[in-house]
Every structure is written in C-alpha cells, then in structure tokens.
Write an enzyme that holds these catalytic residues in place. Structure first.
Site, PDB file in Angstrom:
ATOM      1  N   ARG A   1      22.621  83.951   9.895  1.00 28.03           N
ATOM      2  CA  ARG A   1      23.451  84.831  10.710  1.00 28.03           C
ATOM      3  C   ARG A   1      23.330  86.253  10.201  1.00 28.03           C
ATOM      4  O   ARG A   1      23.928  86.596   9.188  1.00 28.03           O
ATOM      5  CB  ARG A   1      24.913  84.417  10.611  1.00 28.03           C
TER       6      ARG A   1
ATOM      7  N   ASP B   1      24.175  90.144  10.146  1.00 27.24           N
ATOM      8  CA  ASP B   1      25.371  90.923  10.477  1.00 27.24           C
ATOM      9  C   ASP B   1      25.082  91.982  11.532  1.00 27.24           C
ATOM     10  O   ASP B   1      23.918  92.268  11.836  1.00 27.24           O
ATOM     11  CB  ASP B   1      25.888  91.622   9.209  1.00 27.24           C
TER      12      ASP B   1
ATOM     13  N   TYR C   1      14.080  88.925   2.988  1.00 29.15           N
ATOM     14  CA  TYR C   1      14.615  90.116   3.638  1.00 29.15           C
ATOM     15  C   TYR C   1      13.917  91.361   3.102  1.00 29.15           C
ATOM     16  O   TYR C   1      13.532  91.407   1.932  1.00 29.15           O
ATOM     17  CB  TYR C   1      16.116  90.274   3.338  1.00 29.15           C
TER      18      TYR C   1
ATOM     19  N   ARG D   1      22.384  93.466   0.925  1.00 32.49           N
ATOM     20  CA  ARG D   1      22.845  94.852   0.997  1.00 32.49           C
ATOM     21  C   ARG D   1      23.580  95.276  -0.277  1.00 32.49           C
ATOM     22  O   ARG D   1      23.526  96.435  -0.676  1.00 32.49           O
ATOM     23  CB  ARG D   1      23.735  95.044   2.223  1.00 32.49           C
TER      24      ARG D   1
END
Lengths: 250, 250
Positions: free
Chosen positions: A55, A57, A118, A205
């Site tokens: 999922r 963001d 990522y 992040r």
C-alpha cells in the site's frame, strides 16, 4: 482464473493505493486500487477486488506495483493482452497497466512476495524540472554523500524498525533491510535505494529523512540507528519493484 | 534594465506559449507567456511584457525556452537570483524559471538567436510510462530507423519548407535545416533532433510525421522531400535549446 497485473503510476494526484472507506467533498478519495477496480468492473460487468503487493501512501509513485485478482465465475474471460489494453483505455494517463498475465490460483501478490525495492529521488538545487520533477523531492543545500553511505551501512540488517515507522499498527516490527544504497548523479540527483523483505508504514521515507540529517551534518553516521530523522516528502518515493521467487531479495 | 529568463515547461496543460486575445469559458486560455507575465506583474507591481524566442504550440514542451523583458522605469529592481525564486514561488509547478540574468539593452530573445534545437520523442510500444510519458508520443508498431535516417539526410539543407508547415503566414518560407537526426534507445524510444536557423509553424512535427511515414514503409527515403507527411502529435515535441552567438548553429 487468477490474473497478475504489473502497474505503474504517478502518485501525485492519488490519495495512495488503498481504497478508503470515507467520503470527502461528496466523493471517495481517488486511489489507484479504486481506479483499477472500477476499470475491471467496467470490462467484466461485475465488481472485482484486487490485492496489491503493498500500500503506497498518498503521493508515492510506482514503477512496478503488482496486484492480482480472480476473474469471477460467469464473467467473460478477456484474452490477454487485450485486458491491459482495455484497462488502459479506461484508466487515467497517470496509471498504466504494464502487463497482465495468468498465474497459479494460489499465487498472491502480497504473500508470495520475497520483498520490495523502493527508490527515493532527492534533487539538490533550486528547482525541480517540470518534465521529471514530479517523481523527485527538492533539497536546497548540500549533502555529504560519503557520510550518508557510512550511515546507510549501519542501518542495513535484520532489526526492529519500529522507531523508523510513521506509526505502524503491526505487531511484528522486525524487518530485514538487505540493501540501503546512496547514489549520486551528475546534475545533483541523489538516489536512495532500499530493499527489504517488508517495510513498515513510512519506513523508507524515515530512513531517507535520517540519512538526510546525516548528510547535512546534524547527526554522525554512527548515531543514525539511534536518531531516526523526520519523514521525507512522499513525492520523491517510488515503489520500484516487487520481488518474487525465484528472484532473490538482495 | 533588460533581463533574460531561461524557462522550462511541461506543455500538457498550456494552450501554447503565446498570450491569446480571446476568452473561452469565461477565461483567457492558459499560456506560458501569460503565466510568466502575471507572475512578473505581481512581483513588480506593474504590467510587464515578455518576448519569447519562439512560440511553441499547445501541448508542446520546453527544456530551454528563452525570453526577455525590460524592468519598467520606477519598478523595483529585484536582485537576481531572488527574481527566479520569486517567480517560481508564484508559477505553477509545470513551468519553472531555470535562471535569470541581466543582458545588454539591445539583446533580443528572438532576434539575437542564431537558431533553435527541437527534440521529438516517440515511444514504440503499447503504453507511455506515467512518469515520463507526458513528454513522449506513442507509436504502436515498428519503424525502420535506418530508412528514416536516410530520409532525414535528404531533408537537411537550406530550402523552402512551405510544404512542411502546418499553415504559416510568413512571407519567407526558406529555412536552413542544419541537423535532423534520428536516434534509437533501448526500451523503444526513437528521438528526432532538429536544428535550424528558424522553423515554420508545425514544421518539426511535419518533419517527424514525414520520417514516420518512411519508417513504416509507406514512403521511400528518396521521396521524403516530395511527400510531406502528417503532423505528429504535439505531446512528443520539446524545444530543447535556443542558440545565441558565440554558440554556433550545428
């Protein structure tokens, strides 16, 4: 019949991947899952639920998101690759089905995955270029890439990343971070590549925010593990790839 | 005081560079010139006209558009580079002032230019990637790059390009096309690079449309000059660079 979809999207105008059960300003928030499900429903004439590998963001992008769905009994079996062509003709230009393929009925986009990769793109300078800046974040200042690399090496490993989450509700917060690389390109683009068997919410992040604090000299590389930094902006983050066996997480 | 602005934009949501003296749906069409002029007016407290090196059509992008303006008598002289920062804080994210610099009072963005370089990006395949597809056009099929290169070599030169214009109203339609290159990258991106001392309206897009007809085998390379093709889609075209002396057109 179970179908795997490989999906890329520009997260800018989405409120994330996952369908949200709320109404805002008289409408459901726009989500990638919601848009793809609507397009599938239009093609098949019946509601279809998709299951994503992860999922992302609000504002986070994907190069290689993966999802699966089951063609309901009685629904037309749309031949591949007519399926992706049909979906793309319905979907907005900021989300594209890159491929559709049949998979085994026990294959699962999330549970079959060995891990994810990522990439975070941080542009050092004054401006984000309008042609490519939507998948980058801006940093007005210098960053010490060598120091960030030393800190990254200390963050890698299997450990409890609870303090690097932006508020996760999962019980098990141990993750195996197998790779955290800091790249530096001409033109002032710094890239952070993170690979793990799983990520807590907001974890990439915060890892980037932590390294950035090191890069600007506020935190020593050897203290990075004990001093989680702020959460870097969503716009720089892209889900690059989901890894399935026989491919290995590395 | 005369200021040169170097400007990049994503043309997708603009109706071209030039301010249009019409009202549509109760508003002026959104143009790059209009947006930059509004931002300058807000910073200086007075109307300011800018002069661009070239007028890109609706949907066409720029990496290196150039414009100039004169700071009106009595208006505040905003120090550089505070000027570009100020403009960028007002402008939408799809247009960025890359730099601002003082130039001689007789320097002119359009008349001082020796030529321009345009790049056209054509993606062969089924989908445009949502992260970079806004500056590309899609072509579902194969193209013979070698044939296109042979045709391009025949189009280069100083000649009357009236038949390659999308309806130009200028008297002199002779242009010196010094370069027309066809590049091919992995991943199926074909790039067309065109450099000339000037371009007629729609000329690059018709040159690309002509080469595309050659690439798909409909026109022989040696017939390209006599058989101008259709106008390729605006979205693939980018004004890459405006050339000023001492830089040479080549």
């Amino acid at each position: 019949m179970r179908i795997r979809l490989d999906i890329a999207y520009l997260g800018t105008r989405f409120e994330g991947w996952q369908v949200q059960d709320v109404v805002r300003d008289g409408a459901r928030p726009r989500t990638v899952q919601g848009d793809v499900q609507s397009a599938l429903a239009r093609l098949h004439g019946t509601e279809i639920a998709i299951h994503g590998a992860g999922r992302t963001d609000a504002g986070v992008h994907a190069d290689g998101q993966v999802a699966h769905f089951d063609v309901p009994d009685g629904a037309p079996e749309i031949p591949l690759p007519g399926l992706s062509r049909g979906l793309n003709s319905i979907l907005g230009e900021d989300v594209r089905v890159l491929s559709a393929a049949e998979v085994a009925s026990d294959w699962h986009a999330r549970f079959s995955a060995a891990g994810k990769v990522y990439v975070y793109r941080l542009r050092l300078g004054e401006v984000l270029h309008p042609h490519r800046g939507l998948v980058e974040a801006l940093w007005r200042g210098r960053l010490d890439v060598d120091a960030m690399r030393r800190a990254a090496a200390r963050l890698v490993g299997e450990r409890d990343f609870a303090r690097f989450s932006a508020g996760s509700h999962v019980a098990d917060t141990v993750r195996r971070l197998v790779r955290l690389e800091v790249g530096s390109e001409d033109g002032g683009l710094v890239t952070f590549t993170a690979a793990a068997n799983g990520f807590l919410r907001g974890m990439v992040r915060r890892l980037v925010g932590t390294l950035r604090e090191v890069g600007r000299g506020r935190v020593a590389p050897e203290d990075a593990l004990d001093r989680p930094g702020p959460t870097a902006e969503a716009r720089g983050l892209t889900l690059a790839r989901v890894i399935y066996p026989p491919d290995q997480l590395k």
